[in-house]
Design a protein around this motif. Structure first.
Motif: not given
Length: 234
Positions: A72-99
């Motif tokens: 089953r898919e859990l939809l966590l967020n939808i990023i629109d034009t102008g938004g950012i994502f993946g920024e946690i990785a910028i700070l800690d460099g750890q593996p992605r927490t979602a798709d």
């Protein structure tokens, strides 16, 4: 894509986290970024992938989701034009927490961690804005979990529609049109409810005149009623 590359600096200048930067800083940061295009449905990254970059959506929309062990898919967020994502990785460099998956054909501006971290170190205001953006997302996640754990399906659905309206709502005569077309299953995935439950409550609210469905897009006609339902106990 070639045109977008010529305006990389302008793209960064328009971003809320980076638009305060001086021209030289923008030029330096733009030179370190690269552009990526993804077709609709393309997987941008998966949970567990190495976290090496942050991405800004130049064109299109991206969904952030995770898949349960039973598929089953859990939809966590939808990023629109102008938004950012993946920024946690910028700070800690750890593996992605979602798709991250492109909801439609999307152009992304990709900032690699090994180049962006030194830049942040010399630009405390950019770092402060990035942390503020992360805090906002954490607040949204907390609200999402509260809805899922403490509220009944009608309250979760009303709250979910109102959250979508904050980002994707477009005023039209007689209401607020959601410019994002989601299936009932996707809405259910977003709020943690079954498609059947979403179908029932949407149809009830459409018959009552609180909502209107037009060409697959929902129009919120009575926002006050949805707010009452969203805050109802139980």
């Amino acid at each position: 894509m070639a045109i977008a590359e010529q305006h990389r600096e302008a793209i960064l200048a328009g971003h809320p986290i980076l638009r305060h930067l001086q021209r030289d800083d923008l030029r330096r940061l733009a030179a370190s970024a690269h552009l990526a295009r993804h077709k609709r449905g393309a997987v941008i990254f998966q949970k567990g992938d190495a976290g090496t970059s942050m991405m800004a959506v130049i064109r299109g929309r991206v969904k952030i989701c995770t898949i349960s062990p039973d598929g089953r898919e859990l939809l966590l967020n939808i990023i629109d034009t102008g938004g950012i994502f993946g920024e946690i990785a910028i700070l800690d460099g750890q593996p992605r927490t979602a798709d991250a998956v492109a909801l439609e054909e999307s152009d992304l501006l990709v900032l690699e961690r090994d180049r962006f971290l030194p830049f942040l170190a010399g630009n405390p205001e950019a770092l402060s804005r990035l942390l503020a953006a992360l805090c906002q997302k954490l607040r949204q996640t907390s609200a999402h979990l509260e809805d899922a754990l403490l509220r009944e399906a009608p309250s979760r659905l009303a709250s979910g529609l109102l959250r979508l309206a904050e980002t994707f709502g477009q005023p039209v005569p007689g209401g607020l049109r959601l410019t994002l077309k989601l299936s009932q299953q996707q809405i259910g995935n977003l709020i943690g409810a079954s498609r059947e439950s979403v179908n029932k409550h949407l149809n009830d609210w459409i018959r009552a005149g609180h909502l209107l469905s037009e060409g697959g897009f929902l129009i919120i006609r009575d926002r006050a009623v949805l707010q009452e339902i969203a805050t109802a106990e139980g």
